[in-house]
Design an enzyme around this catalytic site. Sequence first.
Site, PDB file in Angstrom:
ATOM      1  N   ASN A 236       4.775  20.174  75.348  1.00 49.82           N
ATOM      2  CA  ASN A 236       4.264  20.976  74.952  1.00 49.82           C
ATOM      3  C   ASN A 236       2.879  19.995  74.744  1.00 49.82           C
ATOM      4  OD1 ASN A 236       2.285  22.115  72.751  1.00 49.82           O
ATOM      5  ND2 ASN A 236       3.136  21.463  70.689  1.00 49.82           N
ATOM      6  N   TRP A 237       2.325  20.521  75.837  1.00 49.58           N
ATOM      7  CA  TRP A 237       0.676  20.110  75.653  1.00 49.58           C
ATOM      8  C   TRP A 237      -0.265  19.734  74.744  1.00 49.58           C
ATOM      9  CZ3 TRP A 237      -0.382  21.736  82.267  1.00 49.58           C
ATOM     10  CH2 TRP A 237       1.367  22.139  82.082  1.00 49.58           C
ATOM     11  N   LYS A 238      -0.243  21.180  74.184  1.00 48.65           N
ATOM     12  CA  LYS A 238      -1.043  21.118  72.960  1.00 48.65           C
ATOM     13  C   LYS A 238      -2.898  20.975  73.711  1.00 48.65           C
ATOM     14  CE  LYS A 238       1.368  17.423  70.287  1.00 48.65           C
ATOM     15  NZ  LYS A 238       1.760  17.116  69.181  1.00 48.65           N
TER      16      LYS A 238
ATOM     17  N   HIS B 254       4.818  24.935  64.382  1.00 51.08           N
ATOM     18  CA  HIS B 254       5.053  23.504  64.664  1.00 51.08           C
ATOM     19  C   HIS B 254       3.902  23.102  63.329  1.00 51.08           C
ATOM     20  CE1 HIS B 254       2.952  19.879  66.749  1.00 51.08           C
ATOM     21  NE2 HIS B 254       3.972  20.424  67.668  1.00 51.08           N
TER      22      HIS B 254
ATOM     23  N   GLU C 233       1.192  21.087  63.418  1.00 50.96           N
ATOM     24  CA  GLU C 233       0.035  21.183  63.852  1.00 50.96           C
ATOM     25  C   GLU C 233      -0.862  22.512  63.019  1.00 50.96           C
ATOM     26  OE1 GLU C 233      -0.416  18.889  67.602  1.00 50.96           O
ATOM     27  OE2 GLU C 233       0.565  17.363  66.626  1.00 50.96           O
TER      28      GLU C 233
ATOM     29  N   GLU D 181      11.214  18.277  63.788  1.00 50.61           N
ATOM     30  CA  GLU D 181       9.808  17.519  64.276  1.00 50.61           C
ATOM     31  C   GLU D 181       9.278  16.758  62.751  1.00 50.61           C
ATOM     32  OE1 GLU D 181       8.443  18.156  68.159  1.00 50.61           O
ATOM     33  OE2 GLU D 181       7.235  19.636  66.615  1.00 50.61           O
TER      34      GLU D 181
ATOM     35  N   GLY E 146       3.414  12.525  67.477  1.00 56.98           N
ATOM     36  CA  GLY E 146       1.802  11.203  68.059  1.00 56.98           C
ATOM     37  C   GLY E 146       1.842  10.004  67.484  1.00 56.98           C
TER      38      GLY E 146
ATOM     39  N   SER F 132       7.388  11.633  69.266  1.00 57.73           N
ATOM     40  CA  SER F 132       7.246  10.135  70.231  1.00 57.73           C
ATOM     41  C   SER F 132       8.885  10.438  70.852  1.00 57.73           C
ATOM     42  CB  SER F 132       6.849   9.133  68.939  1.00 57.73           C
ATOM     43  OG  SER F 132       5.277   9.475  68.648  1.00 57.73           O
TER      44      SER F 132
ATOM     45  N   GLY G 152       5.541  15.418  73.362  1.00 53.70           N
ATOM     46  CA  GLY G 152       4.007  16.353  73.559  1.00 53.70           C
ATOM     47  C   GLY G 152       2.975  15.306  74.178  1.00 53.70           C
ATOM     48  N   GLY G 153       3.458  13.818  73.799  1.00 57.22           N
ATOM     49  CA  GLY G 153       2.433  12.739  74.929  1.00 57.22           C
ATOM     50  C   GLY G 153       2.816  12.835  76.119  1.00 57.22           C
TER      51      GLY G 153
HETATM   52  C1  PEP Z   1       4.690  17.598  69.735  1.00 56.15           C
HETATM   53  O1  PEP Z   1       4.444  17.856  69.893  1.00 56.15           O
HETATM   54  O2  PEP Z   1       5.781  18.380  69.547  1.00 56.15           O
HETATM   55  C2  PEP Z   1       5.137  16.303  69.885  1.00 56.15           C
HETATM   56  C3  PEP Z   1       6.533  15.610  69.108  1.00 56.15           C
HETATM   57  O3  PEP Z   1       4.370  15.377  70.073  1.00 56.15           O
HETATM   58  P1  PEP Z   1       4.941  13.772  71.025  1.00 56.15           P
HETATM   59  O4  PEP Z   1       5.994  13.787  71.272  1.00 56.15           O
HETATM   60  O5  PEP Z   1       3.691  13.315  71.079  1.00 56.15           O
HETATM   61  O6  PEP Z   1       5.124  12.875  69.273  1.00 56.15           O
END
Ligand code: PEP
Length: 252
Positions: free
Chosen positions: A11-13, A99, A101, A169, A175, A215, A236-237
């Site tokens: 997930n590049w957001k 999600h 967010e 999640e 994040g 994470s 994500g990251g």
């Molecule tokens: C996400 O955005 O779904 C996520 C899990 O981010 P991160 O891996 O950066 O915690």
Amino acid sequence: MTKRRPLIAGNWKMNGLKADGLALAAGVAAKLKAEPNVACDLLVCPPFTLLAGVIDAVAGSGVAVGGQDCHAKVSGAHTGDTSATMLADLGCKYVIVGHSERRTDHGESDAVVKAKATAAHAAGLIAVVCIGETLAQRDAGQTFEVNRSQLRGSLPEDATAANTVIAYEPVWAIGTGRVATPAQAQEVHAVIRAELAAIQGPAVAERTRILYGGSLKPDNAKELLALPDVDGGLIGGAALKVEDFWAIATSA
Ligand code: PEP
């Protein structure tokens, strides 16, 4: 026990301009072409602006592309929104819905998430339905109840193991660099699968993929992805670097 093929989803957001986003996609595609026998499915979900370019960049590689959100309607007066039908028309195979967010930034309720997942299915997309508790809810001992209730509220009636993936999640792990311990992840995944069994029957629950997100990194992926009820990751990251994303994929 049913063997579920893991899904490793990036997930590049709201990250990536043309040059770096397309290079990232091409890098992931090149890895998969070089090592096609990796034991998982790969998905990248770039921002809307890069979808068409990323679809071209990964064409023929086996890397699937998904949107990060969709509208519940097929078309109409919804300025700034994108429908699931449009995503499918472009060549997407998946779409993330619900999600945390989106739930926080855009006030999306379970009912909204369910309507979006239903629209995704109608368009022929696989919906990645996200659920997860906040830190306050965990501290209050509400983790299981919150996840059960979000699942029941967000899951469309027509959900199957083929058209739906669940992503657990924990909001406190997204994040933040704070990852769920294997024991924490496994117990919630098991609760989610049991709830899926109660809603849809044990056969569907056994075949449905439940991803962990929060994470997930190359150095913690192996133990989390080896858990019996963890069927891949939503990342994500670490999905923004080819080497990290690939390292997670090869841990699955
Ligand atoms: C996400 O955005 O779904 C996520 C899990 O981010 P991160 O891996 O950066 O915690």
